[in-house]
Scaffold this motif. Structure first.
Motif, PDB file in Angstrom:
ATOM      1  N   MET A   1      34.905  32.136  41.859  1.00 41.59           N
ATOM      2  CA  MET A   1      33.762  31.621  41.301  1.00 41.59           C
ATOM      3  C   MET A   1      33.526  32.144  39.802  1.00 41.59           C
ATOM      4  SD  MET A   1      30.609  31.452  43.987  1.00 41.59           S
ATOM      5  CE  MET A   1      30.715  30.238  45.369  1.00 41.59           C
ATOM      6  N   VAL A   2      32.659  31.677  39.255  1.00 46.64           N
ATOM      7  CA  VAL A   2      32.126  32.029  37.650  1.00 46.64           C
ATOM      8  C   VAL A   2      32.296  33.632  37.547  1.00 46.64           C
ATOM      9  CG1 VAL A   2      31.162  30.619  35.951  1.00 46.64           C
ATOM     10  CG2 VAL A   2      30.357  30.626  38.281  1.00 46.64           C
ATOM     11  N   MET A   3      31.701  34.049  38.590  1.00 45.90           N
ATOM     12  CA  MET A   3      31.383  35.665  38.267  1.00 45.90           C
ATOM     13  C   MET A   3      32.512  36.798  38.720  1.00 45.90           C
ATOM     14  SD  MET A   3      28.098  37.999  39.674  1.00 45.90           S
ATOM     15  CE  MET A   3      29.078  39.168  40.331  1.00 45.90           C
ATOM     16  N   GLY A   4      33.522  35.998  39.147  1.00 45.75           N
ATOM     17  CA  GLY A   4      34.548  37.023  39.608  1.00 45.75           C
ATOM     18  C   GLY A   4      35.059  37.925  38.628  1.00 45.75           C
ATOM     19  N   ALA A   5      35.081  37.801  37.423  1.00 45.62           N
ATOM     20  CA  ALA A   5      35.314  38.776  36.373  1.00 45.62           C
ATOM     21  C   ALA A   5      34.306  39.868  36.343  1.00 45.62           C
ATOM     22  CB  ALA A   5      35.299  38.026  34.934  1.00 45.62           C
ATOM     23  N   ALA A   6      33.097  39.313  36.288  1.00 49.25           N
ATOM     24  CA  ALA A   6      31.740  40.148  36.101  1.00 49.25           C
ATOM     25  C   ALA A   6      31.723  41.199  37.401  1.00 49.25           C
ATOM     26  CB  ALA A   6      30.443  39.402  35.795  1.00 49.25           C
ATOM     27  N   GLY A   7      31.927  40.476  38.503  1.00 52.19           N
ATOM     28  CA  GLY A   7      31.797  41.145  39.889  1.00 52.19           C
ATOM     29  C   GLY A   7      32.970  42.341  39.852  1.00 52.19           C
ATOM     30  N   SER A   8      34.166  41.932  39.448  1.00 56.82           N
ATOM     31  CA  SER A   8      35.479  43.243  39.479  1.00 56.82           C
ATOM     32  C   SER A   8      35.053  44.059  38.338  1.00 56.82           C
ATOM     33  CB  SER A   8      36.717  42.235  39.324  1.00 56.82           C
ATOM     34  OG  SER A   8      36.816  41.649  38.115  1.00 56.82           O
ATOM     35  N   LYS A   9      34.318  43.547  37.437  1.00 53.57           N
ATOM     36  CA  LYS A   9      34.059  44.607  36.164  1.00 53.57           C
ATOM     37  C   LYS A   9      33.150  45.735  36.743  1.00 53.57           C
ATOM     38  CE  LYS A   9      32.038  45.094  31.833  1.00 53.57           C
ATOM     39  NZ  LYS A   9      31.001  44.410  30.727  1.00 53.57           N
ATOM     40  N   LEU A  10      32.307  45.353  37.589  1.00 52.17           N
ATOM     41  CA  LEU A  10      30.978  46.064  38.196  1.00 52.17           C
ATOM     42  C   LEU A  10      31.773  47.247  39.211  1.00 52.17           C
ATOM     43  CD1 LEU A  10      28.062  46.701  38.581  1.00 52.17           C
ATOM     44  CD2 LEU A  10      28.064  45.096  40.398  1.00 52.17           C
ATOM     45  N   GLU A  11      32.765  46.522  39.955  1.00 49.47           N
ATOM     46  CA  GLU A  11      33.467  47.425  40.938  1.00 49.47           C
ATOM     47  C   GLU A  11      34.402  48.415  40.192  1.00 49.47           C
ATOM     48  OE1 GLU A  11      35.642  45.648  44.194  1.00 49.47           O
ATOM     49  OE2 GLU A  11      34.622  43.872  43.935  1.00 49.47           O
ATOM     50  N   LYS A  12      35.003  48.034  39.098  1.00 49.35           N
ATOM     51  CA  LYS A  12      35.521  49.056  38.374  1.00 49.35           C
ATOM     52  C   LYS A  12      34.765  50.205  37.846  1.00 49.35           C
ATOM     53  CE  LYS A  12      39.636  46.085  36.677  1.00 49.35           C
ATOM     54  NZ  LYS A  12      39.476  44.761  36.104  1.00 49.35           N
ATOM     55  N   VAL A  13      33.652  49.783  36.978  1.00 45.92           N
ATOM     56  CA  VAL A  13      32.659  50.516  36.622  1.00 45.92           C
ATOM     57  C   VAL A  13      32.188  51.697  37.605  1.00 45.92           C
ATOM     58  CG1 VAL A  13      30.361  50.940  35.561  1.00 45.92           C
ATOM     59  CG2 VAL A  13      31.955  49.222  34.808  1.00 45.92           C
ATOM     60  N   LEU A  14      31.935  51.143  38.966  1.00 43.32           N
ATOM     61  CA  LEU A  14      31.589  51.877  39.897  1.00 43.32           C
ATOM     62  C   LEU A  14      32.614  52.961  40.634  1.00 43.32           C
ATOM     63  CD1 LEU A  14      28.549  49.760  41.539  1.00 43.32           C
ATOM     64  CD2 LEU A  14      28.508  51.983  40.527  1.00 43.32           C
ATOM     65  N   GLY A  15      33.728  52.051  40.745  1.00 42.52           N
ATOM     66  CA  GLY A  15      34.877  52.937  41.277  1.00 42.52           C
ATOM     67  C   GLY A  15      34.773  53.573  42.401  1.00 42.52           C
ATOM     68  N   ASP A  16      34.922  54.831  42.901  1.00 41.60           N
ATOM     69  CA  ASP A  16      34.712  55.554  44.181  1.00 41.60           C
ATOM     70  C   ASP A  16      33.400  55.676  44.216  1.00 41.60           C
ATOM     71  OD1 ASP A  16      37.565  55.550  44.084  1.00 41.60           O
ATOM     72  OD2 ASP A  16      37.425  57.959  43.255  1.00 41.60           O
ATOM     73  N   GLN A  17      32.433  55.614  43.408  1.00 37.18           N
ATOM     74  CA  GLN A  17      31.049  55.593  43.697  1.00 37.18           C
ATOM     75  C   GLN A  17      30.451  54.534  44.160  1.00 37.18           C
ATOM     76  OE1 GLN A  17      29.977  56.916  39.436  1.00 37.18           O
ATOM     77  NE2 GLN A  17      28.908  58.508  40.509  1.00 37.18           N
ATOM     78  N   PHE A  18      31.243  53.351  44.402  1.00 33.16           N
ATOM     79  CA  PHE A  18      30.463  52.223  44.956  1.00 33.16           C
ATOM     80  C   PHE A  18      30.014  52.581  46.602  1.00 33.16           C
ATOM     81  CE2 PHE A  18      29.588  47.850  46.397  1.00 33.16           C
ATOM     82  CZ  PHE A  18      29.821  47.300  45.289  1.00 33.16           C
ATOM     83  N   PRO A  19      28.819  52.179  46.508  1.00 35.98           N
ATOM     84  CA  PRO A  19      28.095  52.542  47.603  1.00 35.98           C
ATOM     85  C   PRO A  19      28.487  52.026  48.996  1.00 35.98           C
ATOM     86  CG  PRO A  19      26.492  51.852  46.044  1.00 35.98           C
ATOM     87  CD  PRO A  19      27.858  51.598  45.719  1.00 35.98           C
ATOM     88  N   GLU A  20      28.830  52.764  50.070  1.00 34.53           N
ATOM     89  CA  GLU A  20      29.372  52.564  51.220  1.00 34.53           C
ATOM     90  C   GLU A  20      28.599  51.466  51.970  1.00 34.53           C
ATOM     91  OE1 GLU A  20      32.232  52.356  54.188  1.00 34.53           O
ATOM     92  OE2 GLU A  20      32.225  53.756  52.657  1.00 34.53           O
TER      93      GLU A  20
END
Length: 368
Positions: A1-20
Motif C-alpha cells: 500500500m501507499v504508506m509502506g515506505a512511511a510505515g517502515s520509516k517509522l519502524e526504523k525511527v523507533l527501532g528497539d523502542q517500538f512499543p510492545e
C-alpha cells in the motif's frame, strides 16, 4: 500500500523502542473523511476507551443476530488495527464510514465536515446503543411500552412512580463529567443549582490566552439584569441574579473543544479564529470541591485551513512517551516541542493555519 515506505520509516525511527504490542496504522481517506479519521485516531489512543471497546467486541462478536450498528463497526475497526501482524500500515475504515453516512445524512455529502460535531454524534450514538442493550437485558421487549421502545436517547423511565436511575455505560465512565449551573437571586440570596452532564467542554477563546484562562472565563460569574433578569421562585418575580458554572465532577477523559469558528454578523458567515491559545502538556482542573484534578494531554485534533467550510484535519497523539502525527494514511514521529506550533498565531493574518481544535486529556491517578 501507499504508506509502506512511511510505515517502515517509522519502524526504523523507533527501532528497539517500538512499543510492545502497539500498532500504528493510518486510515484511508474517502474524499472528505479526514474529520472522521482524526477523531478515530484520538479515540484509539485513548487507552481506557480502546480497552473497553475491545472487551465489548470480544464479548459480542459471536452473537449471531448482532445488529450491524455503529458500535460494532467501531469495535470491529479497533479490533482489526490492534490484531494486525504488521506494526505499521494503512487500514480502510470502509464499513465504519458507510455506517456513519447511513446513520446521519449530515455526513453523507462530499462537503468539509466538522470534527467536533462528528465526535459528539459518535459518542451519543454509542451511548444510545449501549443503553438500549442494557434495557433489553433488563426487560423483555413485550414489557416495554411503545414510547420506551422508540425512545432514542438517555431515557429515565418511571417504574411504579419511582424514577429509575439512568444507565451508566463505559462511555459515560470515560467521558462524562458534571457541571453545576448556579444562580443566586440578588434580592433574597436564594441559590438555585442545576446539574448538567457533559462529554466535552466547548470554550470561548481570546487572542494570546491559555486553556487555564479559558476555563476561568467559562466558570466566571455573570450578572443577569435588564432584559436578562432571572425568575426567582422564592420572590415569585423577575430579579437581578448572579450566575456561574462550576465543574462538579471532572471526567476521567477531559475533552476540550476550542470554539475557533465564530459567526460574524457583519460578514454574514462563520470565520475561523486563528488565536494563539496555549494548551499545556499537564493541566490542573479546579473543581467545585476546590480539589485539583491533574490531567495529561494525549491527543490533539488539529484543523488545517483558513476557514470553516474547507480545510483538513490531522491528529497528534502521544503513545508510549512518543508524539506521532496521523495525517490520514500517513504517520510521522514529531518532537514534543512541535506540539507548541499548533497553539495558533498571535498575528491577525497568520502564515500558519494549523491550529489545535479538540484537546484530549486523561486524568492522572486512575479512573475518576
Amino acid at each position: 500500500m501507499v504508506m509502506g515506505a512511511a510505515g517502515s520509516k517509522l519502524e526504523k525511527v523507533l527501532g528497539d523502542q517500538f512499543p510492545e504490542g502497539e500498532r500504528y496504522f493510518g486510515l484511508e481517506n474517502f474524499g472528505n473523511t479526514c474529520y472522521c479519521n482524526s477523531v478515530l485516531q484520538a479515540l484509539y489512543f485513548c487507552i481506557p476507551f480502546r480497552e473497553q471497546l475491545l472487551d465489548y467486541y470480544a464479548n459480542n462478536k459471536n452473537l449471531g443476530d448482532a445488529e450491524e450498528n455503529l458500535l460494532m463497526c467501531l469495535a470491529d475497526l479497533f479490533s482489526q488495527i490492534s490484531s494486525q501482524k504488521k506494526k505499521t500500515g494503512v487500514i480502510a475504515p470502509k464499513r465504519f464510514v458507510y455506517r456513519v453516512k447511513k446513520q446521519n445524512e449530515i455526513f453523507r455529502g462530499y462537503m468539509h465536515q466538522d470534527a467536533h460535531e462528528f465526535l459528539n454524534f459518535l459518542l451519543n450514538e454509542l451511548v444510545d446503543i449501549l443503553e438500549k442493550e442494557s434495557n433489553a437485558l433488563k426487560s423483555p421487549p413485550e414489557a416495554l411500552s411503545p414510547s420506551e421502545k422508540i425512545s432514542n436517547g438517555p431515557s429515565h423511565p418511571v417504574m411504579n412512580g419511582v424514577r429509575k436511575e439512568p444507565i451508566v455505560t463505559w462511555v459515560h465512565k470515560n467521558f462524562q463529567g458534571i457541571l453545576t449551573n448556579e444562580t443566586r437571586c440578588l434580592c433574597c440570596e436564594t441559590v438555585t443549582a442545576r446539574d448538567e452532564m457533559f462529554f466535552d467542554l466547548s470554550l470561548d477563546i481570546e487572542q494570546n490566552s491559555s486553556i487555564t484562562s479559558c476555563l476561568k472565563n467559562f466558570c466566571s460569574t455573570e450578572t443577569l439584569n435588564a432584559e436578562d433578569k432571572f425568575f426567582c421562585d422564592k420572590c415569585c418575580s423577575l430579579q437581578e441574579a448572579q450566575k456561574r458554572m462550576k465543574i462538579k465532577k471532572p471526567p476521567h477523559i477531559l475533552v476540550i473543544h476550542l470554539k475557533r469558528f465564530k459567526y460574524m454578523e457583519q460578514l454574514g458567515r462563520y470565520k475561523k479564529l486563528s488565536y494563539r491559545v496555549v494548551f499545556p502538556m499537564e493541566l490542573k482542573l479546579n473543581t467545585a470541591e476546590d480539589a485539583d484534578s491533574e490531567y495529561i494531554l494525549f491527543a490533539v485534533v488539529v484543523h488545517v485551513g483558513s476557514g470553516p467550510n474547507h480545510g483538513h484535519y490531522v491528529s497528534l497523539v502521544k503513545s508510549h512517551n512518543h508524539w506521532l502525527m496521523f495525517d490520514d494514511d500517513n504517520i510521522e514521529m514529531i518532537d514534543e516541542s512541535t506540539v507548541q506550533t499548533f497553539f495558533g498565531s498571535s498575528q491577525e493574518y497568520p502564515g500558519n493555519t494549523d491550529h489545535g481544535y479538540i484537546l484530549f486529556y486523561e486524568c492522572l491517578g486512575g479512573k475518576s
